[in-house]
Design an enzyme around this catalytic site. Sequence first.
Site, short mmCIF file in Angstrom:
data_model
loop_
_atom_site.label_atom_id
_atom_site.label_comp_id
_atom_site.label_asym_id
_atom_site.label_seq_id
_atom_site.Cartn_x
_atom_site.Cartn_y
_atom_site.Cartn_z
N ASP A 147 0.88 -1.17 0.00
CA ASP A 147 0.00 0.00 0.00
C ASP A 147 0.92 1.23 0.00
OD1 ASP A 147 -2.40 1.56 0.32
OD2 ASP A 147 -1.92 1.80 2.44
N SER A 148 0.31 2.39 -0.11
CA SER A 148 1.11 3.61 0.00
C SER A 148 1.54 3.83 1.46
CB SER A 148 0.27 4.81 -0.46
OG SER A 148 -0.88 4.93 0.35
N GLU A 170 -2.94 9.12 7.99
CA GLU A 170 -1.47 9.02 8.08
C GLU A 170 -0.93 10.04 9.09
OE1 GLU A 170 0.71 6.89 6.64
OE2 GLU A 170 -0.75 5.79 5.42
N CYS A 187 -4.15 -2.02 -1.81
CA CYS A 187 -4.36 -0.63 -2.21
C CYS A 187 -5.35 -0.61 -3.38
CB CYS A 187 -3.02 -0.06 -2.65
SG CYS A 187 -3.11 1.54 -3.45
N HIS A 227 -7.32 2.47 3.50
CA HIS A 227 -7.19 3.29 4.72
C HIS A 227 -8.53 3.44 5.45
CE1 HIS A 227 -3.31 4.61 3.05
NE2 HIS A 227 -3.05 5.17 4.21
N1 DGL Z 1 -4.82 2.89 0.64
C1 DGL Z 1 -4.73 3.15 -0.75
C2 DGL Z 1 -5.99 2.81 -1.49
O1 DGL Z 1 -6.60 1.83 -1.13
C3 DGL Z 1 -3.99 4.38 -1.20
C4 DGL Z 1 -4.41 5.67 -0.62
C5 DGL Z 1 -3.55 6.82 -1.03
O2 DGL Z 1 -2.32 6.74 -0.87
O3 DGL Z 1 -4.07 7.83 -1.54
O4 DGL Z 1 -6.40 3.43 -2.43
#
Ligand code: DGL
Length: 285
Positions: free
Chosen positions: A21-22, A161, A84, A195
């Site tokens: 993930d990010s 975050e 993600c 998230h």
């Molecule tokens: N958690 C990720 C998703 O499911 C990435 C969120 C992000 O970095 O903007 O899209």
Amino acid sequence: MPAQFGLSPVISGSAPIGIFDSGVGGLTVLKEIERQLPKESILYVGDTARLPYGDRTPGEILEFVREIIAWMMGKQVKMVMMACNTSSALALEQVQAEFPVPILGLIHPGARAATKAGQRVGVIATPATVASNAYRDAILEADARTQVWQVGCPRFVPLIEGDRLLALETKQVAAEYLSPLLAANIDTLIYGCTHYPHLEPVLRSLLPSQVQRINPAVHMVRAAAKELELLNLKNPGPARPPQFYVSGNPQQFAHLSERWLGYQPLVGQVSFVPVAAPSLHSQGQ
Ligand code: DGL
């Protein structure tokens, strides 16, 4: 198939599953893997130096995903789960064709589950995921009678975050994002970003109790369990402790993730290197 991405011939059930993930969003997927597949070992990557992904272009997201999966291949993962949605929406088909390892995404499992739950489906997701229309398309493919409303939520990831889960601002922002969906009288809501299950208490408090909440990770992990069985790649167990790597600050990730993991993990640092688009292994090159 390009040699640098070849699956090792010794790959076995005891190899880890790679998830990425990010940032800390992937922890909601890690939790789901631990719940459904407790014998599996996990290699977790958070590309924290480059978050949020949701504001990135499709080209950047594909590049990042390639770099992460190429690095994971060097760590001999037996399967990759995209933890993600943004990556799943924008890069899944491409990297599935490029890398000789099973790669699973969140969009189709989440969309199918939503159409089973209701007919008026709301999707909250990152701006990049909403712009791709990946959820809308997958939902309509699963059931063309479904009505879909999508809302891009750019402020959620920075709030999560930034460890601001309980801030009043977070609740106000959530109320703002949900308001068009409540006005549309949705019966089902997809958490279209990994998230967002971290915001479950806030979101639940704002939604009428009859609205079904769908966490796509539950359904992706279910699909992964079937695939591991089919490929004879299940780990007889026991699982090794998860390994964590981030591209940003390891201490910051360790500190933030303690809230969900219940312990401060040891976190390594990784620098990704640009990867040229590999020739498609599905073409047998
Ligand atoms: N958690 C990720 C998703 O499911 C990435 C969120 C992000 O970095 O903007 O899209």
